[in-house]
Write a protein that holds these residues in place. Structure first.
Motif, PDB file in Angstrom:
ATOM      1  N   TYR A 548      -3.022  -4.179   4.409  1.00 46.59           N
ATOM      2  CA  TYR A 548      -3.539  -3.627   3.155  1.00 46.59           C
ATOM      3  C   TYR A 548      -5.045  -3.873   3.045  1.00 46.59           C
ATOM      4  O   TYR A 548      -5.553  -4.907   3.501  1.00 46.59           O
ATOM      5  CB  TYR A 548      -2.854  -4.282   1.957  1.00 46.59           C
ATOM      6  N   PRO A 549      -5.781  -2.928   2.424  1.00 45.60           N
ATOM      7  CA  PRO A 549      -7.218  -3.140   2.209  1.00 45.60           C
ATOM      8  C   PRO A 549      -7.456  -4.401   1.363  1.00 45.60           C
ATOM      9  O   PRO A 549      -6.581  -4.808   0.585  1.00 45.60           O
ATOM     10  CB  PRO A 549      -7.646  -1.884   1.447  1.00 45.60           C
ATOM     11  N   PRO A 550      -8.627  -5.036   1.500  1.00 46.24           N
ATOM     12  CA  PRO A 550      -8.917  -6.276   0.744  1.00 46.24           C
ATOM     13  C   PRO A 550      -8.700  -6.128  -0.759  1.00 46.24           C
ATOM     14  O   PRO A 550      -8.238  -7.067  -1.413  1.00 46.24           O
ATOM     15  CB  PRO A 550     -10.394  -6.546   1.074  1.00 46.24           C
ATOM     16  N   THR A 551      -9.009  -4.968  -1.330  1.00 53.69           N
ATOM     17  CA  THR A 551      -8.845  -4.788  -2.784  1.00 53.69           C
ATOM     18  C   THR A 551      -7.377  -4.771  -3.201  1.00 53.69           C
ATOM     19  O   THR A 551      -7.062  -4.982  -4.372  1.00 53.69           O
ATOM     20  CB  THR A 551      -9.503  -3.475  -3.242  1.00 53.69           C
ATOM     21  N   ILE A 552      -6.486  -4.515  -2.246  1.00 57.37           N
ATOM     22  CA  ILE A 552      -5.051  -4.455  -2.548  1.00 57.37           C
ATOM     23  C   ILE A 552      -4.376  -5.791  -2.260  1.00 57.37           C
ATOM     24  O   ILE A 552      -3.312  -6.087  -2.819  1.00 57.37           O
ATOM     25  CB  ILE A 552      -4.377  -3.324  -1.741  1.00 57.37           C
ATOM     26  N   GLN A 553      -4.992  -6.610  -1.428  1.00 58.93           N
ATOM     27  CA  GLN A 553      -4.393  -7.904  -1.087  1.00 58.93           C
ATOM     28  C   GLN A 553      -4.096  -8.730  -2.343  1.00 58.93           C
ATOM     29  O   GLN A 553      -3.089  -9.432  -2.421  1.00 58.93           O
ATOM     30  CB  GLN A 553      -5.332  -8.698  -0.167  1.00 58.93           C
ATOM     31  N   LYS A 554      -4.983  -8.644  -3.336  1.00 57.20           N
ATOM     32  CA  LYS A 554      -4.798  -9.471  -4.532  1.00 57.20           C
ATOM     33  C   LYS A 554      -3.580  -9.064  -5.361  1.00 57.20           C
ATOM     34  O   LYS A 554      -3.102  -9.835  -6.189  1.00 57.20           O
ATOM     35  CB  LYS A 554      -6.048  -9.434  -5.399  1.00 57.20           C
ATOM     36  N   TYR A 555      -3.051  -7.854  -5.118  1.00 57.89           N
ATOM     37  CA  TYR A 555      -1.850  -7.432  -5.840  1.00 57.89           C
ATOM     38  C   TYR A 555      -0.617  -8.224  -5.398  1.00 57.89           C
ATOM     39  O   TYR A 555       0.417  -8.179  -6.053  1.00 57.89           O
ATOM     40  CB  TYR A 555      -1.609  -5.935  -5.641  1.00 57.89           C
ATOM     41  N   ARG A 556      -0.726  -8.927  -4.275  1.00 58.80           N
ATOM     42  CA  ARG A 556       0.412  -9.744  -3.826  1.00 58.80           C
ATOM     43  C   ARG A 556       0.844 -10.712  -4.912  1.00 58.80           C
ATOM     44  O   ARG A 556       2.031 -10.984  -5.091  1.00 58.80           O
ATOM     45  CB  ARG A 556       0.028 -10.535  -2.570  1.00 58.80           C
ATOM     46  N   ASN A 557      -0.122 -11.268  -5.629  1.00 54.97           N
ATOM     47  CA  ASN A 557       0.199 -12.237  -6.677  1.00 54.97           C
ATOM     48  C   ASN A 557      -0.039 -11.685  -8.074  1.00 54.97           C
ATOM     49  O   ASN A 557      -0.322 -12.435  -9.010  1.00 54.97           O
ATOM     50  CB  ASN A 557      -0.602 -13.525  -6.463  1.00 54.97           C
ATOM     51  N   SER A 558       0.083 -10.372  -8.198  1.00 50.60           N
ATOM     52  CA  SER A 558       0.084  -9.794  -9.540  1.00 50.60           C
ATOM     53  C   SER A 558       1.332 -10.264 -10.286  1.00 50.60           C
ATOM     54  O   SER A 558       2.407 -10.446  -9.697  1.00 50.60           O
ATOM     55  CB  SER A 558       0.082  -8.265  -9.462  1.00 50.60           C
ATOM     56  N   LEU A 559       1.198 -10.440 -11.567  1.00 49.87           N
ATOM     57  CA  LEU A 559       2.323 -10.877 -12.401  1.00 49.87           C
ATOM     58  C   LEU A 559       3.511  -9.930 -12.276  1.00 49.87           C
ATOM     59  O   LEU A 559       4.671 -10.333 -12.423  1.00 49.87           O
ATOM     60  CB  LEU A 559       1.862 -10.957 -13.862  1.00 49.87           C
ATOM     61  N   PHE A 560       3.240  -8.662 -11.958  1.00 51.18           N
ATOM     62  CA  PHE A 560       4.291  -7.649 -11.956  1.00 51.18           C
ATOM     63  C   PHE A 560       4.683  -7.227 -10.536  1.00 51.18           C
ATOM     64  O   PHE A 560       5.209  -6.134 -10.332  1.00 51.18           O
ATOM     65  CB  PHE A 560       3.844  -6.432 -12.768  1.00 51.18           C
ATOM     66  N   ASN A 561       4.457  -8.102  -9.579  1.00 47.37           N
ATOM     67  CA  ASN A 561       4.836  -7.804  -8.198  1.00 47.37           C
ATOM     68  C   ASN A 561       6.053  -8.611  -7.748  1.00 47.37           C
ATOM     69  O   ASN A 561       6.459  -8.505  -6.595  1.00 47.37           O
ATOM     70  CB  ASN A 561       3.651  -8.091  -7.252  1.00 47.37           C
ATOM     71  N   PHE A 562       6.642  -9.405  -8.657  1.00 41.39           N
ATOM     72  CA  PHE A 562       7.701 -10.333  -8.246  1.00 41.39           C
ATOM     73  C   PHE A 562       9.064  -9.952  -8.830  1.00 41.39           C
ATOM     74  O   PHE A 562       9.167  -9.513  -9.981  1.00 41.39           O
ATOM     75  CB  PHE A 562       7.379 -11.758  -8.716  1.00 41.39           C
ATOM     76  N   ILE A 563      10.088 -10.161  -8.013  1.00 44.40           N
ATOM     77  CA  ILE A 563      11.459 -10.169  -8.509  1.00 44.40           C
ATOM     78  C   ILE A 563      12.153 -11.396  -7.918  1.00 44.40           C
ATOM     79  O   ILE A 563      11.621 -12.048  -7.008  1.00 44.40           O
ATOM     80  CB  ILE A 563      12.235  -8.880  -8.153  1.00 44.40           C
TER      81      ILE A 563
END
Length: 661
Positions: A548-563
């Motif tokens: 993933y591009p660097p700007t998308i890497q931070k979405y790994r720990n987005s509050l809404f990326n987890f189940i």
């Protein structure tokens, strides 16, 4: 002010191991007012703050001294009968100046004549003198002595002091003997205003320190608080409690020789404690219910105590003026810090933690386990404001007295309020919690706030704002804790109203306990953007890992990326694409126990294309003639389209889920 004398002296006389008699007029023995004895020792009291100078402060001082001598401000001393000179103001400058002299001596030896320095004992870092004597040469220090140095460093000052030493040692301004000699000459001629009190206690000197430094100079909140405290009460127990609190709060905050977090800053703890305790009814004539103060501990409005008036801007400690109460504050806060530290450092309830639950009817072990888990999540959170609720709970329920089971269970309300406030509330609403903890009926107030907040437009607004704030958040693992906390509330918490009573209900405390602790049934899955930061692209034509591009890497720990799903299912998902994951979960839907995760998956399963309309499909990827072109297509989507689509999904998710209703 009676008992205070002062005059000017140079640094050479101040630091050297020679008797120095100082006069109002230079070299006038008839007007000698301060005598610094040859066997004097300088001492930095343990209640003083740690060294806070940085490279820029030091480099500026070295540059100034390379050009000329300087006036270096006030040094306030308490000179005791045994010739110990306690430094009340100027301890940081004295430390740094001794570092400079010692470093020059180390670099140039007998080629430059340096002053023979008086001993300097830092009571918060007693090994400092050994470091200075050994010129920070670790090879010249035995392993036992080195361990003793580390053990003596109560406030973890060594890394900063070592960095200052390195900066001095490597400075171009000390590159050769000529430059070093010139700087040292200017340093030795530089002057201080020495202000001294001859006494075996520090009250007078501290009061003078406040009088001098509060006239237009902005002091650190801790320095002012501590100054007022010790100007009223310099008893040994008070000093030792202050030192222990400071040392223990560093541990609470995860501060070590190599790392530092800020879970609960020292002065915020004191501020919260006073809000929790100061306004409660107490025996005697003390009445503080009308006393109002800000985070700098200054009164925000006038206050009268008996015949004494305190004006806006007066310090809280001045207005309280009860040294026994303040000593009690230090003692009780220390016990709270010990409990908090135990909670953070233990995986589950320790024996001392379990012993806090004193009840005629035994508190269920499940509730104790949940209490520990929830308090730990609040204390590990970066947001400080809700921690006042955890502190109030600890002060109220862990006071060594018996309490009803329902009082201990109020931790569920504390947790729910803390989480919802952290994620959804406007931080300007912090006064709400500060007002609650002042009251004896604080627990019922929290339940009412929860009921009103959950059913109000404020939560609706908060949901929308949270979607924007947390969909594209920093790559911060704290979001995992927040998401699990929100999921717990969605799964198990419900606030109800019965007449004028508001109650917090837990649907299944045992399952909540499992949710917090069982990583087999409730393992955390980075669902939309995989944890490893790569996407496995597998089509009829291609099979390659895409980063993933660097700007998308931070979405790994987005509050809404987890189940939260069973571990075997989690492992099977790996770093597959979104549509493959949705299809895989569909075949194992009945295995998922977490209702939050079911709601999350339900949005995507119903129509993945509703929110991720342009997420690349296998057919689209196969349409490209080369892997390079396929990668370029993926880059185009993730950098330009994905953020907006993820936001749309986050907004839908946060609106769909019930939070305690």
């Amino acid at each position: 002010m009676a008992g205070i004398v002062g005059t000017i002296t140079n640094l050479s006389d101040f630091l050297s191991k020679t008797q120095v008699c100082l006069s109002v007029k230079p070299n006038d023995p008839q007007q000698q007012i301060i005598c610094l004895e040859a066997d004097r020792k300088y001492s930095i009291p343990a209640f003083q703050r740690e060294v806070r100078w940085d490279d820029n402060n030091l480099k500026m001082l070295l540059y100034d001294l390379s050009r000329s001598s300087k006036f270096l401000g006030n040094i306030i001393l308490t000179i005791k009968s045994d010739h110990t000179c306690e430094i009340i103001d100027g301890q940081q400058r004295t430390t740094v100046l001794m570092l400079i002299v010692s470093c020059i001596k180390k670099k140039f030896g007998t080629k430059i004549s340096t002053p023979d320095l008086c001993p300097l004992r830092n009571e918060g870092f007693t090994g400092f003198q050994t470091l200075l004597e050994k010129a920070f040469d670790q090879e010249a220090i035995t392993s036992d002595d080195w361990n003793a140095i580390l053990k003596s460093d109560d406030y973890h000052q060594l890394p900063r002091i070592q960095k200052l030493w390195n900066t001095i040692s490597s400075s171009e301004l000390l590159a050769d003997r000529h430059k070093a000699q010139g700087l040292l000459d200017n340093l030795c001629k530089s002057e201080f205003n020495i202000i001294a009190s001859y006494s075996n206690d520090v009250n007078t000197s501290i009061q003078y320190f406040l009088d001098v430094n509060l006239k237009g100079i902005r002091l650190d909140t801790e320095d002012i608080f501590k100054g007022y405290l010790f100007s009223q009460d310099s008893r040994e127990l008070t000093c030792s409690l202050w030192q222990k609190n400071k040392r223990d709060v560093l541990r609470l905050n995860g501060v070590t020789q190599s790392s530092e977090e800020k879970r609960y800053p020292l002065m915020k703890l004191y501020e919260h404690f006073f809000y929790c305790d100061l306004y409660l009814p107490r025996e005697g004539d003390c009445e503080y219910s009308t006393l109002k103060f800000g985070e700098n501990f200054c009164l925000t409005s006038g206050f009268e105590s008996g015949s004494t008036k305190y004006y806006e801007g007066s310090h809280l400690i001045e207005a309280i003026r009860d040294r026994d109460y303040l000593q009690n504050v230090l003692s009780r806060l220390n016990k709270c810090v010990e409990i908090m530290t135990d909670i953070i450092e233990s995986e589950g309830p320790s024996t001392p933690f379990k012993d806090k639950f004193i009840c005629a009817k035994k508190v269920d072990s499940i509730d104790i386990q949940n209490c520990h888990s929830m308090l730990k999540k609040i204390l590990m959170e970066k947001e400080v404001i809700p921690k006042i609720l955890a502190l109030k709970y600890i002060l109220t329920c862990f006071d060594g007295k018996p309490h009803a089971k329902e009082e201990y269970k109020s931790v569920y309300s504390v947790f729910c309020a803390a989480v919802l406030f952290t994620v959804f509330a406007n931080k300007k609403e912090s006064d709400t919690f500060y007002n609650f903890v002042r009251l004896e009926e604080w627990k019922s107030k929290i339940n009412k706030w929860l009921y009103d907040y959950i059913s109000s437009h404020a939560l609706t607004r908060g949901k929308v704002l949270a979607a924007y704030k947390y969909s594209e958040s920093d790559d911060d693992p704290i979001q995992q804790i927040r998401c699990k906390s929100l999921a717990a509330i969605s799964n198990f918490f419900k606030v109800t109203k019965n007449g004028d009573n508001y109650n917090m209900g837990i649907s299944n405390a045992a399952e909540l306990c499992k949710f917090f602790g069982d990583k087999t049934v409730y393992s955390l899955e980075h669902f939309i953007v995989g944890e490893c930061g790569t996407l496995h692209v597998k089509t009829a034509k291609y099979d390659f890992p895409y980063k993933y591009p660097p700007t998308i890497q931070k979405y790994r720990n987005s509050l809404f990326n987890f189940i939260f799903i069973p571990q075997p299912l989690n492992s099977s998902l790996s770093n597959e694409g979104l549509f493959i994951k949705v299809a895989e979960i569909h075949t194992h839907e009945n295995e998922i126990k977490c209702s939050y995760s079911k709601g999350y998956y339900g949005l995507l399963n119903k129509s993945p294309r509703m929110y991720f309309q342009r997420y690349p499909t296998e057919k689209e990827i196969d349409s490209f003639s080369t892997e390079e072109d396929a990668r370029a297509y993926l880059n185009e989507y993730f950098t330009k389209t994905f953020p907006e689509e993820f936001l749309q999904f986050s907004t839908a998710l946060v609106k769909k889920i019930n939070w305690g209703s």
